[in-house]
Design a protein around this motif. Structure first.
Motif, short mmCIF file in Angstrom:
data_model
loop_
_atom_site.label_atom_id
_atom_site.label_comp_id
_atom_site.label_asym_id
_atom_site.label_seq_id
_atom_site.Cartn_x
_atom_site.Cartn_y
_atom_site.Cartn_z
N ASN A 105 42.23 28.21 33.62
CA ASN A 105 43.53 28.97 33.49
C ASN A 105 43.37 30.15 34.64
OD1 ASN A 105 44.92 27.76 31.47
ND2 ASN A 105 43.84 28.69 29.78
N TYR A 106 42.20 30.71 34.91
CA TYR A 106 42.17 31.85 35.64
C TYR A 106 42.35 31.39 37.21
CZ TYR A 106 39.94 35.93 38.14
OH TYR A 106 39.74 36.75 38.65
N CYS A 107 42.30 29.96 37.46
CA CYS A 107 42.61 29.44 38.72
C CYS A 107 44.07 29.58 38.94
CB CYS A 107 42.12 28.25 39.00
SG CYS A 107 40.27 28.17 38.88
N LYS A 108 44.84 29.99 38.12
CA LYS A 108 46.45 30.07 38.04
C LYS A 108 46.88 31.51 38.10
CE LYS A 108 46.92 25.35 36.17
NZ LYS A 108 47.45 24.47 35.27
N SER A 109 46.16 32.27 37.99
CA SER A 109 46.39 33.66 37.85
C SER A 109 46.55 34.53 39.07
CB SER A 109 45.34 34.43 36.88
OG SER A 109 44.05 34.66 37.78
N ILE A 110 47.16 35.58 39.09
CA ILE A 110 47.36 36.40 40.24
C ILE A 110 46.18 36.86 40.65
CG2 ILE A 110 48.59 38.63 40.92
CD1 ILE A 110 50.69 38.22 39.04
N GLU A 111 45.18 37.30 39.80
CA GLU A 111 44.08 37.67 40.23
C GLU A 111 42.99 36.77 41.20
OE1 GLU A 111 45.02 38.08 37.24
OE2 GLU A 111 45.28 40.18 37.00
N PHE A 112 43.39 35.58 40.66
CA PHE A 112 42.61 34.40 41.35
C PHE A 112 43.31 34.36 42.92
CE2 PHE A 112 43.04 29.93 42.86
CZ PHE A 112 41.87 29.88 43.14
N PHE A 113 44.57 34.23 42.93
CA PHE A 113 45.26 34.24 44.36
C PHE A 113 44.82 35.22 45.34
CE2 PHE A 113 47.94 31.48 41.79
CZ PHE A 113 47.85 30.34 42.28
N GLN A 114 44.70 36.35 44.57
CA GLN A 114 44.49 37.84 45.40
C GLN A 114 43.06 37.68 45.85
OE1 GLN A 114 46.85 40.13 46.12
NE2 GLN A 114 45.35 40.69 47.41
N GLU A 115 42.05 37.33 45.11
CA GLU A 115 40.70 37.09 45.52
C GLU A 115 40.47 36.18 46.78
OE1 GLU A 115 36.71 38.37 44.44
OE2 GLU A 115 38.29 38.72 43.02
N ILE A 116 41.02 35.14 46.50
CA ILE A 116 41.27 33.88 47.72
C ILE A 116 41.67 34.59 49.00
CG2 ILE A 116 41.75 31.78 48.46
CD1 ILE A 116 39.62 31.60 46.33
N GLU A 117 42.68 35.39 48.83
CA GLU A 117 43.53 35.68 50.04
C GLU A 117 42.54 36.88 50.43
OE1 GLU A 117 46.80 36.10 51.32
OE2 GLU A 117 47.02 34.06 50.38
N ASN A 118 41.93 37.73 49.80
CA ASN A 118 40.99 38.88 50.42
C ASN A 118 39.90 38.21 51.02
OD1 ASN A 118 42.75 40.71 49.31
ND2 ASN A 118 41.52 41.28 47.55
N TRP A 119 39.44 37.27 50.59
CA TRP A 119 38.07 36.52 51.15
C TRP A 119 38.53 35.96 52.39
CZ3 TRP A 119 37.05 30.76 50.04
CH2 TRP A 119 36.04 30.29 50.61
N ILE A 120 39.60 35.31 52.56
CA ILE A 120 39.91 34.51 53.88
C ILE A 120 40.58 35.53 54.90
CG2 ILE A 120 41.44 32.84 54.78
CD1 ILE A 120 39.36 31.53 53.25
N ASP A 121 41.24 36.54 54.47
CA ASP A 121 41.63 37.47 55.33
C ASP A 121 40.58 38.24 55.88
OD1 ASP A 121 44.29 36.73 54.78
OD2 ASP A 121 44.70 38.60 53.49
N ASP A 122 39.52 38.74 55.27
CA ASP A 122 38.37 39.43 55.77
C ASP A 122 37.83 38.45 56.86
OD1 ASP A 122 38.70 41.71 54.15
OD2 ASP A 122 37.25 40.94 52.97
N ILE A 123 37.85 37.21 56.67
CA ILE A 123 37.06 36.27 57.57
C ILE A 123 37.79 36.07 58.83
CG2 ILE A 123 36.13 33.81 58.02
CD1 ILE A 123 35.60 33.77 55.23
#
Length: 274
Positions: A105-123
């Motif tokens: 369920n957490y992998c469908k949450s807004i927090e999850f998507f934001q975490e992935i976005e921040n991770w890739i954006d930093d790279i």
């Protein structure tokens, strides 16, 4: 990064990598990477994914150093920036899809998507900055080398030097020509300098003004100047513009200019009979 997301990414790392390797091949031809062997292409892509997944296991400074070293190697090998940006966007998409399909369920949450976005954006930001800095440095070094080679004064005989000019002459380059000309006259103890404009495509009022200034500067340091490479179309342009080049000799070719320079220095070319 959230420990739960970190663990689930590492758990599905191989699945994400294999899917990404398939997808990234679709735009390989667009990235000017055809000259790279299939083995190197796949090995580098696998190493890239390993670097990305390692970033979530290390502290920020450590993973930045790893990625910077990897980016520097890609730059040296000629891999384009487009490979980085498109590849990371595709990696983000595949990671989100793969983890969303796990049913967590957490992998469908807004927090999850934001975490992935921040991770890739930093790279992305880190690698793009590295590419940009490398290119800026390369361009600067090339520009300096071009300046050094763009207006050389070449000694061809004792007390006789030639400055071949090629390409467009603007104000910045005219200043460089003047500096190299005067420094070269002193260094080579030139009595006669030939300014060869054979390779200058257009001689307008500004170019002629710069050349006249250069010849006057040469005269002031005790040398004489000959302008060579006057093509018919250049001569016609000079006449039409009303430019006065009567203060110093002109010759149509470098050969004739050298003959005149030898005469000015009490020398001549003599054919030796066999």
């Amino acid at each position: 990064m959230n420990p739960f997301i970190r663990d689930i990414i590492l758990e599905h790392k191989e699945e994400i990598m294999e899917t990404w390797l398939v997808e990234i091949k679709k735009f390989r031809s667009d990235d000017l990477l055809q000259n790279i062997s299939d083995t190197m292409y796949e090995n580098t892509n696998r190493e890239f994914v390993n670097k990305l997944t390692h970033t979530i296991q290390k502290d920020k400074d450590e993973f930045q150093d790893d990625l910077i070293q990897f980016a520097e190697r890609l730059i040296q090998l000629g891999w384009p920036l487009n490979y980085i940006t498109r590849g990371l966007q595709e990696f983000r998409k595949i990671t989100v899809e793969a983890l969303s399909d796990t049913g967590e369920n957490y992998c469908k949450s807004i927090e999850f998507f934001q975490e992935i976005e921040n991770w890739i954006d930093d790279i992305v930001n880190l690698l793009v900055n590295q590419y940009s800095g490398s290119w800026e440095n390369t361009v600067f070094l090339q520009k300096m080398a071009l300046k050094e080679l763009s207006a050389p004064l070449i000694p061809v005989f004792d007390n006789i030097s030639v400055m071949p000019l090629i390409g467009t002459i603007d104000t910045e380059r005219a200043k460089l020509i003047m500096e190299n000309l005067l420094d070269g006259v002193i260094e080579h103890r030139s009595q006669v300098v030939l300014i060869d404009i054979t390779g200058v495509p257009v001689v307008d009022t500004m170019v002629a003004h710069h050349i006249i200034q250069a010849s006057e500067a040469v005269r002031l340091v005790g040398a004489k100047c000959i302008l060579v490479g006057i093509r018919p179309e250049i001569a016609q342009t000079i006449v039409n513009l009303g430019i006065d080049l009567g203060k110093f000799p002109t010759k149509s070719t470098l050969k004739k200019g050298i003959e005149s320079a030898l005469e000015m220095t009490q020398r001549q070319i003599v054919e030796i009979e066999e």
